[in-house]
Design an enzyme around this catalytic site. Sequence first.
Site, short mmCIF file in Angstrom:
data_model
loop_
_atom_site.label_atom_id
_atom_site.label_comp_id
_atom_site.label_asym_id
_atom_site.label_seq_id
_atom_site.Cartn_x
_atom_site.Cartn_y
_atom_site.Cartn_z
N LYS A 53 0.84 -1.20 0.00
CA LYS A 53 0.00 0.00 0.00
C LYS A 53 0.88 1.26 0.00
O LYS A 53 0.63 2.21 -0.74
CB LYS A 53 -0.94 -0.01 1.21
CG LYS A 53 -2.02 -1.10 1.10
CD LYS A 53 -2.77 -1.31 2.40
CE LYS A 53 -3.77 -2.48 2.27
NZ LYS A 53 -4.45 -2.80 3.53
N GLN A 97 -4.41 -1.42 9.91
CA GLN A 97 -4.31 -2.75 9.30
C GLN A 97 -4.81 -3.80 10.30
O GLN A 97 -4.37 -3.86 11.44
CB GLN A 97 -2.85 -3.04 8.91
CG GLN A 97 -2.64 -4.35 8.19
CD GLN A 97 -3.35 -4.42 6.83
OE1 GLN A 97 -3.31 -3.47 6.06
NE2 GLN A 97 -4.02 -5.53 6.55
N ASP A 120 -10.88 3.06 4.92
CA ASP A 120 -11.41 1.71 4.68
C ASP A 120 -12.93 1.67 4.79
O ASP A 120 -13.53 0.61 4.57
CB ASP A 120 -10.81 0.72 5.69
CG ASP A 120 -9.48 0.16 5.20
OD1 ASP A 120 -9.37 -0.09 3.98
OD2 ASP A 120 -8.58 -0.04 6.02
#
Length: 317
Positions: A53, A97, A120
């Site tokens: 990422k 994460q 997200d």
Amino acid sequence: MPARILSGTEIGQQIQAELRQEIETLKQAGVTPGLAAVLVGDNPASHIYVRNKIRACEALGLYSERLTPPASITTGELIAEIEALNRRPEIDAILVQLPLPKQVDAQRVLLAVDPAKDVDGFHPINVGALVANRPALRPCTPAGVMELLRRSGIPLEGQRAVIIGRSDIVGKPLALLLMHAHATVTVCHSRTRDLPGVARTADILVAAMGRAAFVTPEFVRPGATVIDVGINRLEDPAAAERLFARHPERLEEFRRKGSALVGDVHPDVADVAGALTPAPGGVGPLTIAMLMANTVQAARARRGQAVAARARVEAVR
Ligand code: NAD
């Protein structure tokens, strides 16, 4: 006729090329979108995901940083780190994460992320906006699947979509997105009766369960579009011999590396499906592309006025 292959790698590159131009325009207006990735502990898979990422951010000219608190961090300490990121104006997007260590209350941590920076789309405010079909940041993997279907010209309106998997990250949000796109959606899970029978009703079948090669040709109506979200590491040589019996190049790769990444869809499904995403090289690259797109979207939403003001100044000049 073998299935048409829907290459996520190619579509992901297209999206990134479009984003690169958009980022250039933002930069000219004095805004460099910024992403902070919070990576707790030393889960090897998480390290690889976050590394990819950050690399993608760098390649596009986004600002990015990685925070790596130790695995022993408490919920309170992690929330304090996130609140500090919430306050920083140059950070538009915060990614936590998953999975988090057992002692950390993941729900409370995700609630601490400013919804405007929730890249997200996991915060309940953004989940609510998704349910109500209001504009907001959408979870990257389901958004990536939608983009892949759209850019591949797969019709959705009135089509029957079956999703195997009901997670908060993939299955559930994807069901909502497909429903908003006017598909007729069925969500299956580990307690679904006659899973192959239900799956065979699908015009669009999505496998998001995390079970290597579980979806075999008997799950697929001939001509259906099959989207393979699963990423599973295969290490059993006997299983690899069976799975790749008709795919000598993949078997060769397995022997060389001692493992292989495989999706939830069996390779033989390519004989039955009308269109199929490869795994790897299908949904994964779209997830990254949508993360970048969401970072840009968050920057625009947060700093749009500055960009518009700058554009007005430029126009007067
Ligand atoms: P999860 O474990 O949270 O959810 C799995 C879902 O599948 C559950 O709802 C469960 O009920 C269902 N399921 C499990 N076994 C089943 C069975 N035998 N029959 C029917 N349903 C079954 O997983 P997740 O986070 O949604 O991820 C799913 C897969 O997608 C994993 O392989 C993950 O690695 C992968 N993934 C890929 C990307 C990407 O970018 N490509 C992103 C996220 C997740």
